[in-house]
Design a protein around this motif. Sequence first.
Motif, PDB file in Angstrom:
ATOM      1  N   VAL A  97      23.897   6.449  -8.202  1.00 40.70           N
ATOM      2  CA  VAL A  97      22.697   5.798  -7.685  1.00 40.70           C
ATOM      3  C   VAL A  97      21.839   5.322  -8.849  1.00 40.70           C
ATOM      4  CG1 VAL A  97      20.583   6.109  -6.339  1.00 40.70           C
ATOM      5  CG2 VAL A  97      22.712   7.201  -5.592  1.00 40.70           C
ATOM      6  N   LEU A  98      21.524   4.020  -8.861  1.00 41.78           N
ATOM      7  CA  LEU A  98      20.623   3.485  -9.884  1.00 41.78           C
ATOM      8  C   LEU A  98      19.177   3.847  -9.583  1.00 41.78           C
ATOM      9  CD1 LEU A  98      22.077  -0.115 -10.428  1.00 41.78           C
ATOM     10  CD2 LEU A  98      22.030   1.750 -12.098  1.00 41.78           C
ATOM     11  N   GLY A  99      18.820   3.833  -8.301  1.00 42.16           N
ATOM     12  CA  GLY A  99      17.457   4.131  -7.892  1.00 42.16           C
ATOM     13  C   GLY A  99      17.255   3.707  -6.451  1.00 42.16           C
ATOM     14  N   PHE A 100      16.027   3.841  -5.974  1.00 40.08           N
ATOM     15  CA  PHE A 100      15.734   3.411  -4.610  1.00 40.08           C
ATOM     16  C   PHE A 100      14.306   2.897  -4.521  1.00 40.08           C
ATOM     17  CE2 PHE A 100      14.298   7.837  -4.526  1.00 40.08           C
ATOM     18  CZ  PHE A 100      13.109   7.752  -3.808  1.00 40.08           C
ATOM     19  N   ASP A 101      14.083   2.026  -3.565  1.00 38.94           N
ATOM     20  CA  ASP A 101      12.755   1.530  -3.201  1.00 38.94           C
ATOM     21  C   ASP A 101      12.494   1.923  -1.757  1.00 38.94           C
ATOM     22  OD1 ASP A 101      12.460   0.250  -5.661  1.00 38.94           O
ATOM     23  OD2 ASP A 101      13.266  -1.655  -4.912  1.00 38.94           O
ATOM     24  N   SER A 102      11.261   2.287  -1.443  1.00 35.08           N
ATOM     25  CA  SER A 102      10.917   2.600  -0.056  1.00 35.08           C
ATOM     26  C   SER A 102       9.536   2.052   0.253  1.00 35.08           C
ATOM     27  CB  SER A 102      10.955   4.108   0.208  1.00 35.08           C
ATOM     28  OG  SER A 102       9.886   4.771  -0.451  1.00 35.08           O
ATOM     29  N   ASN A 103       9.286   1.860   1.538  1.00 35.61           N
ATOM     30  CA  ASN A 103       7.980   1.373   1.972  1.00 35.61           C
ATOM     31  C   ASN A 103       7.828   1.618   3.464  1.00 35.61           C
ATOM     32  OD1 ASN A 103       5.451   0.241   1.955  1.00 35.61           O
ATOM     33  ND2 ASN A 103       6.095  -1.766   1.169  1.00 35.61           N
ATOM     34  N   GLN A 104       6.573   1.575   3.911  1.00 38.19           N
ATOM     35  CA  GLN A 104       6.235   1.724   5.321  1.00 38.19           C
ATOM     36  C   GLN A 104       5.144   0.728   5.686  1.00 38.19           C
ATOM     37  OE1 GLN A 104       5.126   6.021   5.258  1.00 38.19           O
ATOM     38  NE2 GLN A 104       6.685   6.245   6.838  1.00 38.19           N
ATOM     39  N   ALA A 120       0.813  -1.222   0.000  1.00 40.33           N
ATOM     40  CA  ALA A 120       0.000   0.000   0.000  1.00 40.33           C
ATOM     41  C   ALA A 120       0.842   1.265   0.000  1.00 40.33           C
ATOM     42  CB  ALA A 120      -0.941  -0.011   1.213  1.00 40.33           C
ATOM     43  N   ASN A 121       2.012   1.248   0.642  1.00 45.41           N
ATOM     44  CA  ASN A 121       2.830   2.458   0.777  1.00 45.41           C
ATOM     45  C   ASN A 121       4.169   2.357   0.064  1.00 45.41           C
ATOM     46  OD1 ASN A 121       1.000   3.868   2.604  1.00 45.41           O
ATOM     47  ND2 ASN A 121       1.606   2.353   4.136  1.00 45.41           N
ATOM     48  N   GLU A 122       4.320   1.396  -0.844  1.00 45.65           N
ATOM     49  CA  GLU A 122       5.612   1.246  -1.500  1.00 45.65           C
ATOM     50  C   GLU A 122       5.804   2.296  -2.589  1.00 45.65           C
ATOM     51  OE1 GLU A 122       4.633  -2.159  -4.908  1.00 45.65           O
ATOM     52  OE2 GLU A 122       5.823  -2.713  -3.146  1.00 45.65           O
ATOM     53  N   TYR A 123       7.075   2.652  -2.788  1.00 45.45           N
ATOM     54  CA  TYR A 123       7.423   3.667  -3.787  1.00 45.45           C
ATOM     55  C   TYR A 123       8.784   3.309  -4.375  1.00 45.45           C
ATOM     56  CZ  TYR A 123       8.614   8.211  -5.854  1.00 45.45           C
ATOM     57  OH  TYR A 123       8.967   9.206  -6.715  1.00 45.45           O
ATOM     58  N   SER A 124       8.916   3.501  -5.685  1.00 43.01           N
ATOM     59  CA  SER A 124      10.195   3.235  -6.352  1.00 43.01           C
ATOM     60  C   SER A 124      10.543   4.400  -7.260  1.00 43.01           C
ATOM     61  CB  SER A 124      10.114   1.945  -7.187  1.00 43.01           C
ATOM     62  OG  SER A 124       9.894   0.828  -6.357  1.00 43.01           O
ATOM     63  N   PHE A 125      11.848   4.662  -7.382  1.00 40.75           N
ATOM     64  CA  PHE A 125      12.319   5.728  -8.272  1.00 40.75           C
ATOM     65  C   PHE A 125      13.614   5.283  -8.930  1.00 40.75           C
ATOM     66  CE2 PHE A 125      14.880   9.560  -9.081  1.00 40.75           C
ATOM     67  CZ  PHE A 125      14.012  10.245  -9.931  1.00 40.75           C
ATOM     68  N   LYS A 126      13.656   5.398 -10.240  1.00 41.43           N
ATOM     69  CA  LYS A 126      14.865   5.079 -10.999  1.00 41.43           C
ATOM     70  C   LYS A 126      15.552   6.372 -11.392  1.00 41.43           C
ATOM     71  CE  LYS A 126      13.868   0.784 -10.651  1.00 41.43           C
ATOM     72  NZ  LYS A 126      14.576  -0.023  -9.625  1.00 41.43           N
ATOM     73  N   GLN A 185       8.020  -6.397  -6.258  1.00 42.38           N
ATOM     74  CA  GLN A 185       8.725  -5.554  -7.222  1.00 42.38           C
ATOM     75  C   GLN A 185       9.472  -4.429  -6.523  1.00 42.38           C
ATOM     76  OE1 GLN A 185       8.676  -6.534 -10.467  1.00 42.38           O
ATOM     77  NE2 GLN A 185       7.467  -8.244  -9.650  1.00 42.38           N
ATOM     78  N   ASN A 186       9.528  -4.510  -5.201  1.00 45.94           N
ATOM     79  CA  ASN A 186      10.113  -3.452  -4.402  1.00 45.94           C
ATOM     80  C   ASN A 186      10.961  -4.096  -3.296  1.00 45.94           C
ATOM     81  OD1 ASN A 186      10.089  -1.615  -1.938  1.00 45.94           O
ATOM     82  ND2 ASN A 186       9.165  -0.215  -3.407  1.00 45.94           N
ATOM     83  N   ALA A 187      12.239  -3.729  -3.229  1.00 49.93           N
ATOM     84  CA  ALA A 187      13.139  -4.357  -2.259  1.00 49.93           C
ATOM     85  C   ALA A 187      12.724  -4.078  -0.823  1.00 49.93           C
ATOM     86  CB  ALA A 187      14.574  -3.873  -2.493  1.00 49.93           C
ATOM     87  N   ALA A 188      12.196  -2.879  -0.549  1.00 49.19           N
ATOM     88  CA  ALA A 188      11.766  -2.554   0.811  1.00 49.19           C
ATOM     89  C   ALA A 188      10.555  -3.395   1.209  1.00 49.19           C
ATOM     90  CB  ALA A 188      11.438  -1.060   0.909  1.00 49.19           C
ATOM     91  N   THR A 189       9.643  -3.612   0.273  1.00 43.93           N
ATOM     92  CA  THR A 189       8.493  -4.479   0.536  1.00 43.93           C
ATOM     93  C   THR A 189       8.952  -5.895   0.847  1.00 43.93           C
ATOM     94  OG1 THR A 189       7.145  -3.158  -0.970  1.00 43.93           O
ATOM     95  CG2 THR A 189       6.320  -5.349  -0.412  1.00 43.93           C
ATOM     96  N   HIS A 190       9.908  -6.388   0.061  1.00 46.04           N
ATOM     97  CA  HIS A 190      10.430  -7.734   0.267  1.00 46.04           C
ATOM     98  C   HIS A 190      11.050  -7.876   1.655  1.00 46.04           C
ATOM     99  CE1 HIS A 190      11.763 -11.652  -1.090  1.00 46.04           C
ATOM    100  NE2 HIS A 190      13.004 -11.377  -0.731  1.00 46.04           N
TER     101      HIS A 190
END
Length: 570
Positions: free
Chosen positions: A143-150, A125-131, A508-513
């Motif tokens: 930096v290739l990009g980042f993944d975030s989540n809460q 629900a709160n995941e976000y990715s940026f390349k 599809q998001n490392a933080a979610t994983h």
Amino acid sequence: MLAASCCDRRMCVCPGPRRIAIPVRSSRLPLLSDAMPAPAHLFPLIRNCEISRIGSTACYCHHRHLCCLSSHFAHSHFRYAPQKKFAALYRPKEHFNHFIHTRDYASTPQRFYLTPSQVNSILKANEYSFKVPEFDGKNVSSVLGFDSNQLPANAPIEDRRSAATCLQTRGMLLGVFDGHAGCACAQAVSERLFYYIAVSLLPHETLLEIENAVESGRALLPILQWHKHPNDYFSKEASKLYFNSLRTYWQELIDLNSGETTDVREALINAFKRLDNDISLEAQVGDPNSFLNYLVLRVAFSGATACVAHVDGVDLHIANTGDSRAMLGVQEEDGSWSAVNLSYDHNAQNEREVERVKMEHPKSEEKSLVKQDRLLGLLMPFRAFGDVKFKWSIELQKRVVESGPDQLNDNEYTKFIPPNYHTPPYLTAEPEVIHHRLRPQDKFLVLATDGLWETMHRQDVARIVGEYLTGVHHQQPIAVGGYKVTLGQMHGLLTERRARISSVFEDQNAATHLIRHAVGNNEFGTVDHERLSKMLSLPEELARMYRDDITIIVVQFNSHVIGAYQDEEL
């Protein structure tokens, strides 16, 4: 309310009547405690409002948060220590684990589980990715990009996150913020801190250009490009107030111009300290607008820790205040993964931090400064934004509370003075800054609030994220931790591990994983859907008993670009 419920994880000063004792019939069940696995039959009973039929005597607060814990759990998991007269006795975790493995249950109510799709909906629900574009117009990005989540545990969530690209200087800023006594301070810091850092890094000519634009009413140069999830909001009502404080800061930087190039470390320290000073000053001065006046007081009386990364080429700076952490994921020559700490917790477990606090106060206070592993016996982090109750004099606190709005004057928390409060300030927001030169083997950075680190060891975090990003899994022997496991159970564990590997890319998001593992890992180190479903099914009243809010940012580095930087330096 000015503060979160009285049972915030960092402090409990609630009066006795707010405790609710739940007498129950069985004395065999240990009480629930933080980070414990739940008994299978608990969840249907909770959902059907039949909690009184289980457990021994439990004490909790009707304000959503667990109020009264034993000294063991209060001291190891909650930011503020509860008063002794509110403490309830909890059995150790090992007794609970013994219980859940027994089979002689009195009853077997129907179990309830979330489906995999429902679990995924909650986790994502709160995941976000940026390349990140390889070339941003100024330099090739490392930096290739980042993944975030809460994942919330408190209601509302007290954690915040921020990420932005510096437009007038080089580099990216990323940070996680862990609030306590409410979310107000964490929200303000997540909105404002990056602007203070960016301004601190600007050359004198750019500062003059920005100030001249404000004076003449022209459009301002954009300083930051934000990368935000739709749920990561800005407070529009306070934007003018925040801008005026920021402008005062850059005007002072213009007046103090030394003509020297700004050092990143110095800029980070100055930005942290100046923002905390502005938060304090705004609360003291107040605002004629009643809404804003109450807002600045809420921000000042609550608190927040911060862990911020500034990445510019191969230069990585981590500025940390409190007990959120930064960890570097390193891939070794044999393909395995190792973790490198890039921050230190500012709490009683850090001996250097304890000595720092003692050095700043008279020797007569040495025994009262840190009690039960807390600052003045109350606060777990030794550095934080806000928390003016640990910074202002008693006279200033009383004056602000008495002259403030009724909500402030009627609030028990704001009127509470910490014990042995003689020589404030006891708390600082000054960060500890660590610089690291990135190497090709440095593959990713994890920034996370303590909700993650309370549940997972950094080495496990490095392995899980590294294997997720590369798709290569280095199998370890299955450890059963002293449990008696039959051949059939071992076969089931191996089958589960094979299925987990084949479905690893459902995230599809490392933080979610990483959150999936933090919440759903069983005693064998594998994600157990049944456990994950139970943990995500907990109602608000119980979720905080098991874990804290979790906020994660995973930054992936470009090894080719980092290698090219190194080649140029040779």
